[in-house]
Structures are given as structure tokens and as C-alpha cells.
Design an enzyme around this catalytic site. Structure first.
Site, PDB file in Angstrom:
ATOM      1  N   CYS A   1       0.872  -1.211   0.124  1.00  0.00           N
ATOM      2  CA  CYS A   1       0.007  -0.177  -0.052  1.00  0.00           C
ATOM      3  C   CYS A   1       1.029   1.437   0.010  1.00  0.00           C
ATOM      4  O   CYS A   1       0.350   2.560  -0.254  1.00  0.00           O
ATOM      5  CB  CYS A   1      -0.900   0.120   1.201  1.00  0.00           C
ATOM      6  SG  CYS A   1      -2.034  -1.391   1.388  1.00  0.00           S
TER       7      CYS A   1
ATOM      8  N   HIS B   1      -3.306   7.143   3.075  1.00  0.00           N
ATOM      9  CA  HIS B   1      -3.542   5.973   2.622  1.00  0.00           C
ATOM     10  C   HIS B   1      -5.004   5.669   3.203  1.00  0.00           C
ATOM     11  O   HIS B   1      -5.178   5.969   4.341  1.00  0.00           O
ATOM     12  CB  HIS B   1      -2.770   4.997   2.877  1.00  0.00           C
ATOM     13  CG  HIS B   1      -3.199   3.573   2.696  1.00  0.00           C
ATOM     14  ND1 HIS B   1      -3.677   3.111   1.455  1.00  0.00           N
ATOM     15  CD2 HIS B   1      -3.126   2.281   3.369  1.00  0.00           C
ATOM     16  CE1 HIS B   1      -4.110   1.828   1.456  1.00  0.00           C
ATOM     17  NE2 HIS B   1      -3.646   1.343   2.709  1.00  0.00           N
TER      18      HIS B   1
ATOM     19  N   ASN C   1     -10.157   0.167   0.672  1.00  0.00           N
ATOM     20  CA  ASN C   1      -8.953   0.145   0.418  1.00  0.00           C
ATOM     21  C   ASN C   1      -8.589  -0.298  -0.953  1.00  0.00           C
ATOM     22  O   ASN C   1      -8.547  -1.630  -1.067  1.00  0.00           O
ATOM     23  CB  ASN C   1      -8.319  -0.688   1.607  1.00  0.00           C
ATOM     24  CG  ASN C   1      -6.680  -0.565   1.739  1.00  0.00           C
ATOM     25  OD1 ASN C   1      -6.008  -0.041   0.809  1.00  0.00           O
ATOM     26  ND2 ASN C   1      -6.247  -1.260   2.695  1.00  0.00           N
TER      27      ASN C   1
END
Ligand code: UT7
Length: 331
Positions: free
Chosen positions: A118, A258, A288
Site C-alpha cells: 500500500c 492511505h 482500501n
């Protein structure tokens, strides 16, 4: 400003999100969960899921073309193409080469994948900055693209509710008027590999009947441990880049973190001293999307007029590895 003047900036962004929306209510039919649990524990309401015949490279190529168009570049202008993905089209070769072919940039630039889960987008923008600083290129294309729906176990309620598919892209070019990357900080902790990983499918545990039956090739996560580590590391990285740039939290116009969990975002912002009115959140709509969350967020924020010339933007991320980082950029 404390550090050296910026050498590279993000000059254009674009995004691609698949059309199909999967709501929390849809997931109630798959696993033992509820819309209320998902919203309260994560902040997610829905996510986008790509069709079977659309790959990470397909989505990445669409975002890439959008970013090139906005930057006024053609594919042959690209010097370097860096792609981040946790869901490569193939284990070999890179998804970057797949995207290079799709956008018509074959042979005219170097293309490679960068794996930082990520955190990939921030790592990749730093690599792009290095390329520009070294005089190796003027136009670097960073593409972050994820088809997370192919690696989550749709019977595991602890993970399948969290992720979505999509892609974001950014063009990194030399600074023009003092704007660009003011400071950045990246780290990883290999001792924490077991907290978030896909154990099978690589050379250590090739796919076989056993690994497939046990779903070892699917994403497995120790959510609570990742959560704690994420808040600690992102808050530290965020504070550090603000200080290194000679700024304070009150100078930050927008934080684009994020998007993993609303509680992680709120805690990180609190620790960094940034009010939630200055934090961009689209997690409720997309879940996500791993490394694509920040470029997608930047693109939406710019479109909504939340950032403009001169804005100080703080980006923070964490992911499998564990990896984490932060970047402060003047738009
Ligand atoms: O980009 C990096 C990717 N990683 C992450 O984003 C992960 C970060 N971690 C998190 O976001 C959170 O840890 C989760 C959202 C994954 C879990 O939230 P939590 O507050 O840490 O819950 P928990 O894992 O401690 O589980 C609490 C309870 C458990 O039940 P018991 O043992 O208390 O009876 C779980 O079994 O919630 C249960 N649970 C669920 N219940 C309904 C776990 N998932 C679900 C679910 N629906 N989907």
C-alpha cells in the site's frame, strides 16, 4: 523552508475506478457481517469491483492515459514508467511492461514494477524524484493499480470487507516555480512480514493442491497488529516530514492519507496535529485500493478544488512488509 529546494513535482493525476459498486449490504449475503459493523469499524460503505476480464494492467493503462492527457504528453515522451501493484497481471514479467504496451510506450522508456504494497505510490514518487534529480529523465509516469478482489478470500470476513479495485496515475516532472516535493521519509520493517502476506504462489510455496485447498495464496492479515503499527508509523513519518520541511501542522492545507480504515486515518491525523476538516477521505466509497488510494485521492481532491497551486499536501501510507512513509508536497 529547511531542506533543499524541491526538484520534482506532480504535474498531473488521473484515476480509473470500475463501475460496479458492491455495498456492505451485498457482503452481508456472502459472510457473517453487517453494514453497521463495517461502517463503525472501518468507515467503508461500498467498494468498486472490476469485471473478470479487466486486469490491473487494463485499469492502470486507463489511469495512465488520463494522466498523460492532462500533462499534455504523449506516450513517447515518457522516460520512465514505474508501476506499483499487489496484484500483478502475472508473476513474470512486470505489470509495468504490460501497461507500457497498452499505452503505446514500448521501447521508448524503461518500465518496471516496484513492490511496497500500500505504500507503493509514495516509494514510486520518490524513485521518480530521484530520476528527475539525477537528470535521467524529465517525464516519469507513476501508475498504481490494484485488483484486490482477486486476492481476497471472499469467505474471510476479516479481510474481504476492506478492499476494492481501481487505479491512479501521476506524472512527475521537474519543478517550475518552487513547487513540488519538500520532504519525504520512508521505512520498512521486515520483521513484520507475517502480519500481512500471501504465503503461496511464489518460489517458497508454489501453488499446489494443498496450498490452494488451504487458500494460502489469499491475503491473510493480523488486522489489530497492523492497525496499531500503522497509526504509530504514519504519525511519526507525518510529523517528521512536516518538521524536515520547516513547516508546522497548521501549514498543511490537505492531508491525503492511505485509505485503509477511518479510525486509522483519524488517529494519524490527531497525532500529526491535523484537524479532520483538512483530511481527504474517500474510503467510504472505494474501500482500501492498496497503493492506488493516494493518487486516486489526489486526483479527486484536485478535481473538487480542495488543492490548488501553492497548497501544502501531506501524504502518509503504510502497508505489507511492513512498509510506511510520508511525503510533503507543495502543489
Ligand atoms: O492497507 C493495509 C491493510 N490493512 C489494514 O487496513 C488493516 C488494519 N486493521 C483494521 O482495519 C482493523 O483491525 C479491522 C477492520 C481489520 C478489524 O477491526 P478491529 O476493531 O481490529 O476488530 P478485531 O479484529 O479486533 O475483531 C473484533 C471482533 C472479533 O470478534 P470477537 O473475537 O470479538 O468475537 C472479530 O471476529 O469483530 C469480529 N469481526 C467481524 N464482525 C463482523 C471481524 N471482522 C468482522 C466483520 N463483521 N467483517
Amino acid at each position: 523552508m529547511n531542506g533543499p529546494p524541491p526538484v520534482a513535482r506532480i504535474s498531473a493525476t488521473a484515476r480509473y475506478l470500475p463501475e460496479r459498486v458492491v455495498t456492505n449490504a451485498d457482503l452481508e449475503a456472502l459472510v457473517d457481517t453487517s453494514d453497521t459493523w463495517i461502517r463503525e469499524r472501518t468507515g467503508i460503505r461500498e467498494r468498486r469491483i472490476a469485471p473478470d476480464d479487466v486486469s490491473a494492467a487494463d485499469m492502470g493503462a486507463r489511469a495512465a492515459c488520463g494522466a498523460l492527457r492532462k500533462a499534455g504528453l504523449s506516450a513517447s515522451d515518457i522516460d520512465m514508467l514505474v508501476v506499483t501493484t499487489a496484484t500483478p497481471d502475472h508473476l513474470l514479467p512486470s505489470t509495468a511492461c504490460e501497461i507500457q504496451a497498452r499505452i503505446g510506450a514500448s521501447r521508448s522508456c524503461v518500465a518496471f514494477d516496484l513492490q511496497a504494497a500500500c505504500t507503493g505510490f509514495l516509494y514510486a514518487v520518490s524513485v521518480a524524484e530521484g530520476c528527475v534529480a539525477a537528470g535521467r529523465g524529465q517525464n516519469v509516469l507513476v501508475v498504481s493499480t490494484e485488483k484486490m478482489s482477486t486476492i481476497v478470500d471472499w469467505e474471510d470476513r476479516a479481510t474481504c470487507i476492506l478492499f476494492g479495485d481501481g487505479a491512479g496515475a501521476a506524472v512527475v516532472q521537474p519543478t517550475v516555480n518552487g513547487e513540488g516535493i519538500l520532504s519525504s521519509f520512508h521505512r520498512s520493517d521486515g520483521d513484520l512480514v507475517p502480519l500481512l502476506q500471501r504465503r503461496a504462489g511464489g518460489a517458497v510455496m508454489p501453488l499446489d493442491e494443498d496450498s490452494l485447498r488451504n487458500k494460502e495464496h489469499m491475503l491473510r492479515m493480523s488486522g489489530r497488529e497492523v492497525f496499531k503499527s500503522a497509526v504509530r508509523s504514519m504519525a511519526h513519518a507525518g510529523r517528521r516530514v512536516i518538521k524536515e520541511a520547516g513547516l508546522t501542522a497548521s501549514d498543511i492545507d490537505l492531508m491525503v492519507p492511505h485509505q485503509a480504515n477511518a479510525r486509522i486515518i483519524e488517529a494519524t491525523a490527531r497525532h500529526a496535529g491535523i484537524g479532520m476538516d483538512k483530511v481527504f477521505v474517500n474510503l467510504d466509497r472505494y474501500g482500501n485500493i492498496s497503493s492506488a488510494t493516494i493518487p486516486v485521492g489526489l486526483d479527486e481532491a484536485a478535481e473538487q478544488g480542495l488543492i490548488g497551486p501553492g497548497s501544502n499536501i501531506l501524504m502518509t501510507a503504510f502497508g505489507a512488509g511492513l512498509t510506511w512513509g510520508a511525503m510533503l508536497m507543495r502543489w
